[in-house]
Design a protein around this motif. Structure first.
Motif, PDB file in Angstrom:
ATOM      1  N   ALA A   2     -10.714 -20.986 -21.241  1.00 37.27           N
ATOM      2  CA  ALA A   2      -9.184 -21.552 -19.783  1.00 37.27           C
ATOM      3  C   ALA A   2      -9.135 -23.000 -19.092  1.00 37.27           C
ATOM      4  N   ARG A   3      -8.329 -23.862 -19.576  1.00 40.62           N
ATOM      5  CA  ARG A   3      -8.233 -25.057 -18.454  1.00 40.62           C
ATOM      6  C   ARG A   3      -8.653 -25.080 -17.206  1.00 40.62           C
ATOM      7  N   ALA A   4      -9.111 -25.130 -16.715  1.00 40.25           N
ATOM      8  CA  ALA A   4     -10.018 -24.808 -14.743  1.00 40.25           C
ATOM      9  C   ALA A   4      -8.309 -24.921 -14.123  1.00 40.25           C
ATOM     10  N   PRO A   5      -6.750 -25.395 -13.944  1.00 36.96           N
ATOM     11  CA  PRO A   5      -5.737 -24.859 -12.895  1.00 36.96           C
ATOM     12  C   PRO A   5      -5.428 -23.675 -14.001  1.00 36.96           C
ATOM     13  N   ALA A   6      -6.223 -23.100 -14.975  1.00 41.05           N
ATOM     14  CA  ALA A   6      -4.997 -22.307 -15.726  1.00 41.05           C
ATOM     15  C   ALA A   6      -5.734 -20.759 -15.157  1.00 41.05           C
ATOM     16  N   VAL A   7      -7.123 -21.212 -14.890  1.00 43.79           N
ATOM     17  CA  VAL A   7      -7.654 -20.280 -14.266  1.00 43.79           C
ATOM     18  C   VAL A   7      -7.298 -18.837 -13.619  1.00 43.79           C
ATOM     19  N   PRO A   8      -6.281 -18.958 -12.227  1.00 43.77           N
ATOM     20  CA  PRO A   8      -5.550 -18.179 -11.675  1.00 43.77           C
ATOM     21  C   PRO A   8      -4.626 -17.726 -12.685  1.00 43.77           C
ATOM     22  N   PHE A   9      -3.925 -18.432 -12.934  1.00 49.27           N
ATOM     23  CA  PHE A   9      -2.946 -17.333 -13.985  1.00 49.27           C
ATOM     24  C   PHE A   9      -3.561 -16.168 -15.014  1.00 49.27           C
ATOM     25  N   TYR A  10      -4.781 -16.670 -15.305  1.00 44.21           N
ATOM     26  CA  TYR A  10      -5.476 -15.560 -16.279  1.00 44.21           C
ATOM     27  C   TYR A  10      -6.484 -14.986 -15.321  1.00 44.21           C
TER      28      TYR A  10
END
Length: 151
Positions: free
Chosen positions: A115-123
């Motif tokens: 995961a790209r760092a900004p996408a971590v909360p999405f996942y």
């Protein structure tokens, strides 16, 4: 479908399918072009062995997610992309949930991803957990994440 929100068709495709060129273009525009990569940097060597799910409307691919099986039980989710004008509206979550349901149907029980760092909360909202140390991939910070399916 929620009133006021557009609906999409979700289709599993393979390279060569009529929607595949649109999938590649979306992946380029969302994931690679902003980082300075070329269209040649979009396709992976294991494309033909991967499961491709696209969200589309009127012949236009607006979202995609891929899964590469690594063994009989699991593999890697990759190349998750949603058209910029639709990001934050739930299409990405629908793509991941649709893919996961198909993986369970096919007998897979775990998934991992970079995961790209900004996408971590999405996942994380979708039940994925971070593991390992942060690292750089394609020139940007990433985290490894995983999920047990059907849990």
């Amino acid at each position: 479908m929620t009133p006021g929100t557009p609906d999409f068709a979700f289709t599993f495709i393979e390279p060569g399918h009529a929607l595949y060129a649109g999938e590649l273009e979306l992946r380029f525009r969302v994931l690679r072009e902003p980082l300075g990569y070329t269209r040649a940097d979009v396709a992976f060597p294991f494309e033909a062995d991967s499961l491709h799910l696209v969200a589309h409307r009127a012949g236009t691919v607006l979202g995609c997610v891929l899964f590469n099986p690594e063994d009989a039980h699991g593999g890697r989710l990759f190349q998750m992309a949603v058209a910029a004008h639709l990001q934050g509206q739930g299409l990405g979550a629908r793509l991941v949930r649709t893919l996961e349901a198909e993986l369970v149907r096919r007998g897979f029980n775990h998934v991992h991803l970079h995961a790209r760092a900004p996408a971590v909360p999405f996942y994380e909202r979708l039940g994925y957990s971070v593991f390992g140390e942060p690292y750089t991939e394609v020139g940007i910070p990433h985290r490894n994440m995983h999920k047990t399916l059907g849990a």
